[in-house]
Design a protein around this motif. Structure first.
Motif, PDB file in Angstrom:
ATOM      1  N   GLU A 434       0.730  -1.235   0.081  1.00  0.00           N
ATOM      2  CA  GLU A 434       0.095   0.116  -0.067  1.00  0.00           C
ATOM      3  C   GLU A 434       0.855   1.292   0.067  1.00  0.00           C
ATOM      4  O   GLU A 434       0.528   2.266  -0.781  1.00  0.00           O
ATOM      5  CB  GLU A 434      -1.112   0.017   1.167  1.00  0.00           C
ATOM      6  CG  GLU A 434      -1.821  -1.034   1.131  1.00  0.00           C
ATOM      7  CD  GLU A 434      -3.139  -1.073   2.014  1.00  0.00           C
ATOM      8  OE1 GLU A 434      -4.090  -1.564   2.193  1.00  0.00           O
ATOM      9  OE2 GLU A 434      -2.677  -0.333   3.161  1.00  0.00           O
ATOM     10  N   ARG A 449       0.015   6.494   1.154  1.00  0.00           N
ATOM     11  CA  ARG A 449      -0.400   5.176   1.216  1.00  0.00           C
ATOM     12  C   ARG A 449      -1.755   5.274   0.394  1.00  0.00           C
ATOM     13  O   ARG A 449      -2.419   6.152   0.287  1.00  0.00           O
ATOM     14  CB  ARG A 449      -0.724   4.658   2.337  1.00  0.00           C
ATOM     15  CG  ARG A 449      -1.423   3.191   2.526  1.00  0.00           C
ATOM     16  CD  ARG A 449      -1.989   2.941   3.835  1.00  0.00           C
ATOM     17  NE  ARG A 449      -1.040   2.945   5.016  1.00  0.00           N
ATOM     18  CZ  ARG A 449      -0.518   1.853   5.189  1.00  0.00           C
ATOM     19  NH1 ARG A 449      -0.523   0.777   4.681  1.00  0.00           N
ATOM     20  NH2 ARG A 449       0.447   1.785   6.490  1.00  0.00           N
ATOM     21  N   LYS A 451      -4.840   2.528   0.024  1.00  0.00           N
ATOM     22  CA  LYS A 451      -5.389   1.332   0.549  1.00  0.00           C
ATOM     23  C   LYS A 451      -5.923   0.389  -0.573  1.00  0.00           C
ATOM     24  O   LYS A 451      -6.787   0.841  -1.217  1.00  0.00           O
ATOM     25  CB  LYS A 451      -6.569   1.839   1.641  1.00  0.00           C
ATOM     26  CG  LYS A 451      -7.102   0.537   2.525  1.00  0.00           C
ATOM     27  CD  LYS A 451      -8.010   0.968   3.472  1.00  0.00           C
ATOM     28  CE  LYS A 451      -7.431   2.053   4.736  1.00  0.00           C
ATOM     29  NZ  LYS A 451      -8.787   2.229   5.702  1.00  0.00           N
TER      30      LYS A 451
END
Length: 472
Positions: A434, A449, A451
């Motif tokens: 991620e 990041r 997800k």
């Protein structure tokens, strides 16, 4: 307890409640082997799937939880659900004690005429969607220009803020791609938040409320007629600095002049409005509320004056509710596993040896992290006392099959059944994946990041298997 072998304990639910309980138990002085089960492929529970993506400070809690699991004295077993992949009987066969820390994962019920109309949603369901929970639909019907949110807690603020916030301002967060695209297509311009009591009875935390006033191009609107204070309100402000700060922020907003409201979107905070009916012919068209007045003790009564606010969607954010665990007693009214200070009890009120609860499934969805830690200490205190009294014995040991006690034997059964469970090492693989997705983002702002939402992809990455890279 037989001191020649460790106490085998299973914790069910790898959110904050389960991880805190595991940490406290691991430091209790007992010779103990702890397995932490999680029904999702990734750990951290409500911190990963119940906190709005634009709350990085709150998500720092994950760092503390990460350190506990990274030590290696608590074994994480993810993608395993009680009732789907294993049973309570299996757990009690292999473990001397089973502690439930499954949290609260669904919306508290709200009995309101019209609540079955299309366009009425649960706040918890919406939170699960925008947080990329793998078990909810990938799309959300964001079609309303005007929206009502029922409730005056932090979840209500999160729902209102995410609905009103411009998606571009969510780019620095870990928001999933499908959620970003859904919000970009939303036509919302007005979000109305309703509470039946006054400003001093609101359950917002001061930080959450202040952050609401800092959302770019979104104005917060309050109304002078909603600012009523009684003796109960004064007592609340005198006894709680948090309440005093919340009221001060709200009162400051009443001083805004019309020319100060320049945002293209608005969040309206309505106090002393009791929702009485959701109106609409075939779908939501308006919310009907009754004006209320304070009764002197912080309570309210109706005034008989009704207001209709045009909206095309209504979100219930009046609290969370736990789900039952198959084979375990459950209180359908309170939404908890019935217990005495963490010891699970049967319908007659007697403790069930070896079964415990902690966190929201123990006490209901109230309190913050500090309360969760206190809960865990209380429950683990009873586990330790019962272990030292020799009252905790697995079914395998009781039947003379000590060689099948413990988590290794259960994992062998899961392997035999083809259950694709995940581990802490698997989480580290998913975490890296991620972060790499965020690093590969081309453009501004930088994304730490992105997800992964798709459950199969999460599982495959965590297990080091080939996958198609389907992110949602």
């Amino acid at each position: 307890m037989n001191n020649s072998r460790p106490l085998h304990v299973a914790l069910i639910g790898a959110g904050p409640a389960g991880i805190y309980a595991a940490d406290i138990l691991s430091k209790s002085g007992l010779d103990v082997s702890i397995d932490l089960f999680e029904r999702l492929p990734a750990p951290f529970g409500l911190v990963r799937y119940g906190v709005a993506p634009d709350h990085p400070r709150i998500k720092q809690i994950i760092l503390a939880l990460h350190k506990v699991l990274q030590r290696g004295d608590v074994r994480l077993i993810g993608n395993v659900e009680v009732g789907r992949d294993t049973t309570i009987d299996q757990l009690r066969e292999h473990y001397d004690a089973v502690i439930f820390s499954t949290g609260a994962d669904r919306d508290a019920p709200l009995d309101l005429p019209g609540s079955d109309l299309p366009g009425v949603f649960g706040g918890a369901d919406f939170v699960s969607w925008y947080d990329g929970h793998p078990d909810v639909p990938r799309t959300w019907p964001l079609e309303a220009e005007q929206v009502a949110v029922l409730g005056v807690g932090n979840v209500a603020l999160d729902v209102a803020r995410i609905l009103a916030k411009h998606p571009r301002d969510l780019l620095p967060t870990e928001i999933p791609e499908n959620v970003l695209r859904g919000l970009e297509a939303s036509p919302v311009s007005e979000v109305h938040v309703f509470g039946r009591r006054g400003p001093a009875q609101a359950k917002f935390t001061p930080l959450e409320l202040r952050e609401l006033g800092q959302v770019p191009d979104v104005d917060v609107v309050v109304y002078d007629e909603d600012f009523q204070f009684d003796e109960g309100s004064e007592d609340a402000m005198r006894s709680s600095n948090q309440t005093k700060q919340v009221v001060k922020t709200l009162v400051d907003w009443t001083l805004k002049e019309p020319e100060d409201l320049t945002g293209s979107r608005r969040i309206h905070l309505h106090f002393l409005h009791r929702p009485v009916e959701i109106l609409g012919d075939g779908r939501v068209e308006a919310l009907r509320t009754e004006r209320t007045e304070l009764t002197g003790d912080g309570g309210v009564r109706g005034t008989g004056e009704f207001v209709e606010t045009p909206v095309q969607a209504v979100y219930r954010a009046v609290g969370y509710f736990s789900s039952p665990v198959p084979g375990v007693p459950f209180d359908e009214v309170r939404g908890v596993i019935p217990n005495l200070e963490g010891r699970v009890i049967d319908p007659e009120g007697a403790s069930i040896p070896g079964l415990y609860a902690t966190g929201w499934v123990k006490r209901g969805p109230v309190g913050l992290i500090g309360s969760t830690k206190s809960d865990a200490r209380q429950t683990i205190g009873h586990v330790v006392a019962d272990a030292e009294a020799g009252e905790l014995v697995s079914g395998a040991v009781r039947a003379g099959r000590a060689e099948t006690a413990g988590g290794d034997a259960l994992l062998a059964e899961l392997d035999a059944a083809g259950v694709r469970y995940t581990t802490w090492q698997g989480w580290e693989l998913l975490d890296t994946f991620e972060r790499d997705l965020g690093g590969a983002w081309e453009g501004e702002p930088v994304r730490e990041r992105i997800k992964v939402v798709d459950r199969e992809t999460m599982t495959a990455i965590s297990r080091g298997e080939q996958h198609e890279g389907r992110l949602y």
